[in-house]
Design an enzyme around this catalytic site. Structure first.
Site, mmCIF file in Angstrom:
data_model
loop_
_atom_site.group_PDB
_atom_site.id
_atom_site.type_symbol
_atom_site.label_atom_id
_atom_site.label_comp_id
_atom_site.label_asym_id
_atom_site.label_seq_id
_atom_site.Cartn_x
_atom_site.Cartn_y
_atom_site.Cartn_z
ATOM 1 N N GLY A 40 60.217 -25.576 -24.302
ATOM 2 C CA GLY A 40 60.891 -26.344 -25.344
ATOM 3 C C GLY A 40 61.145 -27.773 -24.901
ATOM 4 C CG ASP A 249 54.800 -26.495 -22.792
ATOM 5 O OD1 ASP A 249 54.521 -25.484 -23.468
ATOM 6 O OD2 ASP A 249 55.179 -26.429 -21.610
HETATM 7 O O1 RIB Z 1 54.446 -24.247 -20.197
HETATM 8 C C1 RIB Z 1 54.870 -24.645 -18.934
HETATM 9 C C2 RIB Z 1 56.291 -24.286 -18.731
HETATM 10 O O2 RIB Z 1 56.402 -22.887 -18.735
HETATM 11 C C3 RIB Z 1 56.849 -24.737 -17.391
HETATM 12 O O3 RIB Z 1 57.428 -26.012 -17.436
HETATM 13 C C4 RIB Z 1 57.812 -23.631 -17.032
HETATM 14 O O4 RIB Z 1 59.143 -24.033 -17.072
HETATM 15 C C5 RIB Z 1 57.540 -22.494 -18.014
HETATM 16 O O5 RIB Z 1 58.541 -22.385 -18.917
#
Ligand code: RIB
Length: 298
Positions: A40, A249
């Site tokens: 997030g 992300d």
């Molecule tokens: O998608 C990568 C993230 O997944 C990392 O930053 C780690 O915290 C996990 O949540």
């Protein structure tokens, strides 16, 4: 460009290793680094760095890591008024092998204390957003509540179904854009994901369940997408990969920004691929997230 992220924050404890440790093996790490992470928070920081007004709804621990995470989010243009301090900060213990492979052990801590009540208390932030970004590192009821609130107004909902988890048909029907990788797609549909025809079948099934569009991230192979008007394949930028942590992300954060700018889904995917392509060339989830200026100059 108002984006709200409901999700997780972690401190990433990264260990460089010659290979991923095997069961029963003791291995020396050659380097250790601490990075800000959490799916997030990584999405929120990406959107903030790319110029969006970002509100983050989630938890950090009532500890030093929690303080540092809040300070970092604020430094990266993320509003933290809806962040609570409770329990212990989430941690991700990440092994990063010389080959570029990684493996992650997650300690959810405060992330598992994100409640439906906390989400409901922030209804105003969610409904005044253009896009709501969700992932699955917090309890499913909190994710479902956020999606329900957003779906009652004209808020686009992007759900990155990671880490992989089953999702109810009710939640799927509220999602504007679902962004699984191949593994997550297979878990959601029970179908193969080996060929483009497989991807077509899987995405069609999700569209039948009411998802507005599906964007399947394929790593170095780019992304496959489908909505009710078109489907196709977008190539990835060919870059030297150092660390893929957080690339997905960043892709989601950038996709939200691209859509907020009024770009088409395909153009937003191209933009997000460029951002994710930048992220994998550097170590760590958040240190490698580019600013708008850097993206424009790639
Ligand atoms: O998608 C990568 C993230 O997944 C990392 O930053 C780690 O915290 C996990 O949540």
């Amino acid at each position: 460009m108002n984006i709200t992220v409901v999700g997780s924050t972690n401190m990433d404890l990264v260990y460089l290793v010659p290979h991923i440790v095997k069961a029963g093996e003791t291995l020396h790490s050659t380097k250790h680094e601490l990075f800000f992470g959490g799916k997030g928070a990584n999405q929120a920081v990406t959107a903030g760095q790319l110029g969006a007004n970002v509100h983050f709804i989630g938890n950090v621990g009532a500890d030093d890591f929690g303080e540092q995470i809040i300070q970092n989010l604020q430094n990266k243009n993320v509003n933290t008024a809806a962040v609570q301090k409770v329990g212990m900060t989430g941690q991700a213990i990440i092994q990063l092998a010389d080959s570029g492979e990684n493996s992650i052990v997650l300690f959810p801590g405060a992330n598992f204390l994100v409640s439906t009540k906390q989400v409901e208390e922030n209804t105003e932030r969610i409904v005044s957003s253009n896009v709501l970004l969700l992932q699955l590192e917090i309890p499913m009821p909190a994710v479902e509540t956020a999606a329900t609130i957003a779906s009652q107004k004209d808020v686009k909902i992007i759900l990155n179904p990671a880490p992989a988890h089953q999702i109810s048909d009710t939640l799927l029907s509220k999602i504007s854009i679902l962004t699984p990788n191949e593994t997550e797609l297979a878990i959601l549909t029970g179908l193969k994901t080996e060929t483009e025809e497989d991807l077509f079948q899987s995405c069609s099934l999700l569209l039948q369940k009411g998802v507005g569009a599906v964007v399947v991230t394929l790593g170095a192979k780019g992304a496959y997408y489908m909505d009710h008007y078109e489907h196709g394949h977008v190539q990835a930028n060919n870059v030297g990969v150092k660390d893929t942590t957080g690339a997905g992300d960043a892709f989601n954060g950038a996709l939200a920004v691209g859509l907020c700018h009024g770009n088409t889904l395909k153009d937003s995917i191209l933009y997000a691929s460029k951002v994710a392509g930048f992220v994998v060339t550097q170590m760590g989830a958040q240190p490698s997230i580019p600013s708008s200026f850097q993206v424009n100059n790639v």
